[in-house]
Design a protein around this motif. Structure first.
Motif, PDB file in Angstrom:
ATOM      1  N   ASN A 111       0.819  -1.215   0.000  1.00 14.57           N
ATOM      2  CA  ASN A 111       0.000   0.000   0.000  1.00 14.57           C
ATOM      3  C   ASN A 111       0.850   1.261   0.000  1.00 14.57           C
ATOM      4  N   GLY A 112       1.955   1.208  -0.721  1.00 15.02           N
ATOM      5  CA  GLY A 112       2.842   2.363  -0.805  1.00 15.02           C
ATOM      6  C   GLY A 112       2.204   3.530  -1.541  1.00 15.02           C
ATOM      7  N   ASN A 113       2.717   4.699  -1.303  1.00 16.29           N
ATOM      8  CA  ASN A 113       2.199   5.927  -1.905  1.00 16.29           C
ATOM      9  C   ASN A 113       2.625   6.017  -3.365  1.00 16.29           C
ATOM     10  N   PRO A 114       1.669   6.082  -4.297  1.00 19.95           N
ATOM     11  CA  PRO A 114       2.040   6.173  -5.722  1.00 19.95           C
ATOM     12  C   PRO A 114       2.856   7.427  -6.031  1.00 19.95           C
ATOM     13  N   GLN A 115       2.676   8.482  -5.254  1.00 19.13           N
ATOM     14  CA  GLN A 115       3.421   9.715  -5.499  1.00 19.13           C
ATOM     15  C   GLN A 115       4.918   9.505  -5.327  1.00 19.13           C
ATOM     16  N   ASN A 116       5.303   8.531  -4.488  1.00 17.93           N
ATOM     17  CA  ASN A 116       6.726   8.241  -4.310  1.00 17.93           C
ATOM     18  C   ASN A 116       7.350   7.728  -5.607  1.00 17.93           C
ATOM     19  N   VAL A 117       6.577   6.934  -6.365  1.00 14.06           N
ATOM     20  CA  VAL A 117       7.064   6.437  -7.662  1.00 14.06           C
ATOM     21  C   VAL A 117       7.173   7.597  -8.647  1.00 14.06           C
ATOM     22  N   VAL A 118       6.155   8.457  -8.668  1.00 15.22           N
ATOM     23  CA  VAL A 118       6.165   9.619  -9.556  1.00 15.22           C
ATOM     24  C   VAL A 118       7.351  10.525  -9.230  1.00 15.22           C
ATOM     25  N   ASP A 119       7.599  10.742  -7.953  1.00 13.65           N
ATOM     26  CA  ASP A 119       8.716  11.598  -7.545  1.00 13.65           C
ATOM     27  C   ASP A 119      10.051  11.009  -7.970  1.00 13.65           C
ATOM     28  N   LEU A 120      10.192   9.700  -7.847  1.00 21.11           N
ATOM     29  CA  LEU A 120      11.440   9.050  -8.256  1.00 21.11           C
ATOM     30  C   LEU A 120      11.660   9.167  -9.759  1.00 21.11           C
TER      31      LEU A 120
END
Length: 292
Positions: free
Chosen positions: A35-44
């Motif tokens: 349930n990780g934050n999708p925004q973390n992928v976008v930021d990376l």
């Protein structure tokens, strides 16, 4: 009975990613399984574009210069986590796709040092698919133009004198386009793929681990895939093969040769890809079962 990836071996795959994988696949694992934050992928992913908005160093195209192959891979991830047209990285990426189109030849060139003679479905068809996904950022006349090129150039699979298995990457790009494009084009593409799919996928299980080939589950990462029912048995068998051949350290093995740096990147990419497919098909034990 279908073979399932055990909880222990799932943990081995996780351990491999967290200790040896790239930060991008680590964050994708958290998104898909914790349930990780999708925004973390976008930021990376914002660390991977060049100044012109195109992507580089994703594993496919070039480590320094933005290009069509890496951009298509980046958009697979952006799409995966539900990035929207309001995300700056999406806006710049779509801008790059539009600006890098070669109007004279009617195509995108896959790599900075590889100038195409014309349209190739990989990555051109897939890039059109992402233009549809984020179509509010795309001029209508441009989208209409590249759509016409995509439909007119689907004959690659049919006219080549070589076995169709050599063109599975083109077929995958067409499938990703079909999943995003409007009707009637969606049905036109799927009709072509349905007709050819048994000649595109590799059905010899021995080759799945020894030869670079079209593993059947590539064309049905989930049961919702429009091609799944037609190739269901081969899809499940190929996923079972991934479970059987998983390396002791937890990664899922590559069936092609690459240098040490390339192998590190692709083991990371491949491991998260296989885990996602196993999860989608519900053949992975995600929870430890305590003995009563």
């Amino acid at each position: 009975m279908v073979l399932t990836l055990s909880f222990e071996n799932f943990q081995k795959a996780k351990s491999y990613l967290m200790n040896h994988g790239r930060d991008l696949e680590q964050e994708l694992f958290r998104f898909h399984f914790e349930n990780g934050n999708p925004q973390n992928v976008v930021d990376l992913l914002q660390l991977y574009p060049g100044e012109n908005g195109g992507f580089r160093n994703m594993g496919e195209g070039h480590s320094v210069f933005p290009n069509g192959m890496d951009t298509s891979m980046a958009f697979q991830y952006l799409s995966d986590v539900g990035a929207t047209s309001s995300d700056e990285v999406v806006q710049k990426g779509i801008g790059y796709i539009i600006e890098s189109y070669d109007h004279e030849l009617g195509c995108w060139h896959p790599r900075p040092n590889e100038r195409s003679k014309g349209w190739t479905d990989n990555p051109c068809a897939e890039l059109v698919g992402f233009l549809y996904e984020y179509r509010e950022l795309v001029p209508e006349d441009f989208l209409r133009n590249v759509t016409n090129h995509a439909i007119a150039n689907m004959s690659t699979i049919h006219t080549s004198e070589e076995p169709r298995q050599f063109y599975f990457l083109e077929a995958l790009s067409l499938l990703r386009l079909a999943e995003r494009i409007d009707e009637p084009f969606k049905s036109i593409i799927l009709e072509k793929l349905t007709k050819d799919i048994m000649e595109i996928i590799e059905t010899d299980s021995v080759k799945w681990t020894t030869v670079y080939c079209a593993k059947p589950f590539f064309f049905a990462y989930s049961p919702e895939s429009p091609l799944f029912l037609q190739i269901r048995d081969y899809v499940i068998r190929s996923l079972e093969n991934e479970i059987i051949t998983q390396a002791e350290d937890g990664h899922f093995i590559l069936n092609w040769n690459t240098d040490e740096e390339g192998a590190k990147v692709w083991k990371s990419i491949w491991t998260i890809d296989v885990l996602k497919a196993l999860k989608n098909h519900k053949i992975i034990d995600l929870h430890h079962k305590r003995e009563v």
